[in-house]
Design a protein around this motif. Structure first.
Motif, short mmCIF file in Angstrom:
data_model
loop_
_atom_site.label_atom_id
_atom_site.label_comp_id
_atom_site.label_asym_id
_atom_site.label_seq_id
_atom_site.Cartn_x
_atom_site.Cartn_y
_atom_site.Cartn_z
N UNK A 281 46.10 45.96 23.95
CA UNK A 281 45.90 46.04 25.39
C UNK A 281 46.90 45.17 26.17
N UNK A 282 47.40 44.11 25.53
CA UNK A 282 48.36 43.25 26.22
C UNK A 282 49.65 43.98 26.57
N UNK A 283 49.98 44.99 25.78
CA UNK A 283 51.19 45.77 26.07
C UNK A 283 51.05 46.52 27.39
N UNK A 284 49.82 46.78 27.80
CA UNK A 284 49.57 47.48 29.07
C UNK A 284 49.42 46.48 30.23
N UNK A 285 48.64 45.43 30.02
CA UNK A 285 48.42 44.47 31.10
C UNK A 285 47.90 43.15 30.55
N UNK A 286 48.69 42.11 30.68
CA UNK A 286 48.25 40.78 30.27
C UNK A 286 47.16 40.29 31.22
N UNK A 287 47.42 40.44 32.49
CA UNK A 287 46.47 40.00 33.52
C UNK A 287 45.13 40.71 33.37
N UNK A 288 45.18 42.04 33.17
CA UNK A 288 43.95 42.81 33.04
C UNK A 288 43.17 42.43 31.79
N UNK A 289 43.87 42.17 30.69
CA UNK A 289 43.19 41.80 29.44
C UNK A 289 42.45 40.48 29.59
N UNK A 290 43.12 39.48 30.17
CA UNK A 290 42.48 38.17 30.34
C UNK A 290 41.32 38.25 31.31
N UNK A 291 41.56 38.90 32.46
CA UNK A 291 40.51 38.98 33.48
C UNK A 291 39.27 39.70 32.99
N UNK A 292 39.47 40.84 32.31
CA UNK A 292 38.33 41.61 31.81
C UNK A 292 37.57 40.85 30.73
N UNK A 293 38.30 40.22 29.81
CA UNK A 293 37.65 39.49 28.73
C UNK A 293 36.88 38.29 29.26
N UNK A 294 37.46 37.55 30.21
CA UNK A 294 36.78 36.38 30.76
C UNK A 294 35.54 36.79 31.56
N UNK A 295 35.65 37.86 32.36
CA UNK A 295 34.50 38.32 33.14
C UNK A 295 33.38 38.81 32.23
N UNK A 296 33.73 39.56 31.19
CA UNK A 296 32.72 40.05 30.26
C UNK A 296 32.08 38.90 29.49
N UNK A 385 31.90 28.86 33.88
CA UNK A 385 33.29 28.52 33.62
C UNK A 385 34.12 29.75 33.27
N UNK A 386 33.54 30.69 32.51
CA UNK A 386 34.26 31.92 32.19
C UNK A 386 34.49 32.75 33.46
N UNK A 387 33.49 32.77 34.35
CA UNK A 387 33.66 33.48 35.62
C UNK A 387 34.75 32.83 36.45
N UNK A 388 34.84 31.50 36.42
CA UNK A 388 35.89 30.80 37.15
C UNK A 388 37.27 31.19 36.61
N UNK A 389 37.38 31.32 35.29
CA UNK A 389 38.65 31.75 34.69
C UNK A 389 39.02 33.14 35.17
N UNK A 390 38.04 34.05 35.21
CA UNK A 390 38.30 35.41 35.67
C UNK A 390 38.76 35.42 37.13
N UNK A 391 38.16 34.57 37.95
CA UNK A 391 38.54 34.51 39.36
C UNK A 391 39.96 33.97 39.53
N UNK A 392 40.34 33.00 38.71
CA UNK A 392 41.70 32.46 38.77
C UNK A 392 42.71 33.57 38.48
#
Length: 411
Positions: A281-296, A385-392
């Motif tokens: 998934x990182x090949x498609x979007x680094x930002x999306x991968x981190x944000x989705x994983x942290x929010x979930x 804290x995970x939600x805070x990471x997703x917001x960042x």
């Protein structure tokens, strides 16, 4: 970048227009991955044999716990220090030295007659750990063509998940059969095996030019790097505030009893799967991968306390938790390398320091919360804290605004 830099650091175009790679390719990537596996296995061995080590050396449980804390603190110091001290050196002998230090550290622990000698071995391991994650993480992309970079990086960071899964059963089995020292003998031999593989397959790898104190101090000043480090701190603070106490949660609140170790093994296996899924998934979007994983991850942590009475729900949530967190170290590390393209080792060194400090502080913070409010409160803290990471991550611009440098966006 000069032609020489292109040839030294990775892919180049041959006369026929095809991509050629100056490096060892996948055998070299596997050799580096074997080093990451040996390191993480060695780091976590005391967790699975804490009681046996303490009884043998005449130590209290709290004092024996230093064997877990010390390598992390040493790694936090070693990552930037060794990056600077090794500037200008070919990365191949540097990695050889780190693999050798891993084997020696484990052998020192296997032979240690007391806590002082044991701590010497653990400090040496911490130095190897910090040095490897600063140097080794930046090496993988230089060994394969551009289209395989994320897969190569995921293979190296898979050592975290595989080492985590293997360490506890190995230490527990050794402690109950041949003795805890035999687990360190095995880990030491694995470190030597990694050294042999790296001697055989690693190519010469010139050191990046930007690895001094100036390059290190410049990393937090880059907006994308600063955001990535903040997200990393939130993720690891929350993860270890909760995961440090997951076994008591499963035993006391979810009432798993003897089934808890099996579920934790499943957590580790799910983490391996999450790591490799992130490589895709990182090949498609680094930002999306981190944000989705942290929010979930925030959702999973928030659901665990109210679902404690449902074994099926707890099993599913713990397995999803493993997969989500398995994806995050690689994703956050990739974001850091993209944020600091001119100085990848400096970015990796600062990243490792933040990870190790956040890991230790997360465990301490979680312990304080557990003592004051109970284990469910540590899971709630992890969710926040995970939600805070997703917001960042969500606050970062999707596209690079005109007039800004490429270092100012994660994607």
């Amino acid at each position: 970048m000069t032609d020489t830099d292109r040839i030294t650091y990775g892919p180049r175009r041959s006369a026929g227009g095809r991509t050629a790679v100056r490096g060892g390719g996948w055998p070299a990537v596997l050799a580096v991955a074997s080093g990451s596996f040996a390191l993480v296995l060695s780091e976590l061995l005391p967790v699975g044999a804490l009681s046996e080590i303490g009884a043998d050396l005449g130590l209290s449980t709290g004092t024996t716990g230093l064997l877990v804390v010390v390598p992390g603190l040493a790694a936090a110091v070693a990552a930037p220090l060794l990056t600077v001290l090794s500037r200008g050196l070919d990365r191949r002998p540097v990695l050889w030295a780190l693999a050798a230090a891993t084997g020696v550290a484990d052998l020192v622990c296997a032979l240690a007659p007391n806590l002082a000698v044991m701590l010497v071995g653990r400090v040496l391991l911490g130095l190897a750990l910090g040095g490897f994650w600063a140097v080794g993480a930046a090496v993988a992309p230089r060994l394969v063509p551009p289209g395989s970079v994320h897969r190569a990086s995921s293979l190296v960071t898979a050592g975290i998940s595989v080492g985590t899964v293997a360490s506890l059963p190995l230490a527990a089995l050794a402690g109950r059969t041949t003795g805890w020292r035999s687990a360190f003998w095995v880990a030491g031999l694995l470190g030597v095996a990694a050294l042999v593989a790296q001697i055989r397959w690693l190519p010469s790898l010139a050191a990046p030019s930007a690895t001094g104190w100036k390059a290190l101090s410049a990393v937090p000043r880059l907006p994308a790097a600063r955001a990535g480090l903040l997200a990393t701190a939130f993720v690891f603070l929350g993860q270890f505030a909760a995961y440090t106490y997951i076994a008591p949660y499963l035993e006391r609140h979810a009432h798993f009893g003897a089934g808890a170790p099996a579920l934790l093994l499943g957590y580790g296996v799910a983490g391996i799967a999450g790591n490799f899924l992130a490589g895709l998934t990182l090949a498609r979007s680094v930002r999306g991968t981190i944000g989705a994983a942290a929010a979930a991850l925030a959702v999973v942590a928030a659901l665990l306390p109210p679902c404690a009475g449902s074994p099926v729900a707890v099993c599913l949530l713990v397995l999803v938790w493993g997969a989500l967190f398995g994806a995050l170290p690689l994703s956050l590390q990739t974001a850091m390398l993209k944020a600091v393209p001119a100085a990848p080792e400096s970015g990796a060194a600062v990243f490792v320091s933040v990870v190790q400090v956040s890991l230790a502080m997360g465990s301490l913070l979680g312990g304080a919360v557990v003592d004051a409010r109970g284990i469910p409160a540590s899971l709630t803290l992890a969710a926040v804290l995970a939600a805070a990471a997703a917001l960042v991550v969500a606050a970062l611009p999707r596209r690079r605004p005109a007039g800004t440098s490429p270092q100012q966006t994660v994607v």
